[in-house]
Design a protein around this motif. Structure first.
Motif, PDB file in Angstrom:
ATOM      1  N   ASP A  63       0.832  -1.193   0.000  1.00  0.00           N
ATOM      2  CA  ASP A  63       0.000   0.000   0.000  1.00  0.00           C
ATOM      3  C   ASP A  63       0.872   1.250   0.000  1.00  0.00           C
ATOM      4  OD1 ASP A  63       0.957   0.188   2.592  1.00  0.00           O
ATOM      5  OD2 ASP A  63      -0.997   0.059   3.554  1.00  0.00           O
ATOM      6  N   ASN A  72      -3.768   4.114   2.144  1.00  0.00           N
ATOM      7  CA  ASN A  72      -4.205   2.725   2.308  1.00  0.00           C
ATOM      8  C   ASN A  72      -4.555   2.058   0.983  1.00  0.00           C
ATOM      9  OD1 ASN A  72      -3.903   2.581   5.102  1.00  0.00           O
ATOM     10  ND2 ASN A  72      -5.872   3.574   5.420  1.00  0.00           N
ATOM     11  N   GLU A  73      -4.522   2.829  -0.091  1.00  0.00           N
ATOM     12  CA  GLU A  73      -4.792   2.287  -1.428  1.00  0.00           C
ATOM     13  C   GLU A  73      -3.574   1.495  -1.918  1.00  0.00           C
ATOM     14  OE1 GLU A  73      -7.668   2.447  -2.983  1.00  0.00           O
ATOM     15  OE2 GLU A  73      -8.548   3.703  -1.416  1.00  0.00           O
ATOM     16  N   PRO A  74      -3.758   0.617  -2.911  1.00  0.00           N
ATOM     17  CA  PRO A  74      -2.636  -0.156  -3.457  1.00  0.00           C
ATOM     18  C   PRO A  74      -1.521   0.745  -4.002  1.00  0.00           C
ATOM     19  CG  PRO A  74      -4.725  -1.039  -4.221  1.00  0.00           C
ATOM     20  CD  PRO A  74      -5.030   0.256  -3.524  1.00  0.00           C
TER      21      PRO A  74
END
Length: 114
Positions: free
Chosen positions: A30, A91-93
């Motif tokens: 992340d 928190n996103e890829p």
């Protein structure tokens, strides 16, 4: 064919890193762990992870001729700054965040897209 090989090589590196983790290696793919890795010292495993993700995404995102004058160091600075300015997204890829950061920083004229 070379893009297929590059994609497979990139996937193999990410898989190998996920199996060969130590205390310094990010555990989750992340933005938070990417930012920590990009802020790591040159020559460390973490910095290699950072460079690998950014170079892999840039290979697919920025068409040939569009990014010839952009160095890997510049891309790392752009991605790091983007992650620091947008903490709500960490928190996103990691690959998604890299693609957003690079496409905003280095928009490619449509004349370069084939």
């Amino acid at each position: 064919m070379s893009r297929v090989f590059a994609a497979l090589a990139f996937a193999a590196v990410i898989a190998a890193l996920s199996f060969a983790q130590d205390k310094a290696t990010p555990r989750k793919l992340d933005g938070m762990n990417l930012l920590k890795a990009c802020d790591a010292s040159e020559g460390t495993v973490d910095r290699g992870y950072c460079m690998g993700v950014i170079r892999g995404v840039s290979f697919w995102l920025l068409p040939k001729g569009c990014s010839d004058d952009v160095s890997a160091g510049q891309m790392v600075m752009v991605v790091s700054k983007f992650l620091k300015v947008h903490p709500e997204d960490v928190n996103e890829p990691d690959a998604l965040l890299v693609s957003v950061a690079l496409s905003k920083a280095f928009p490619c004229p449509t004349s370069h897209i084939k």
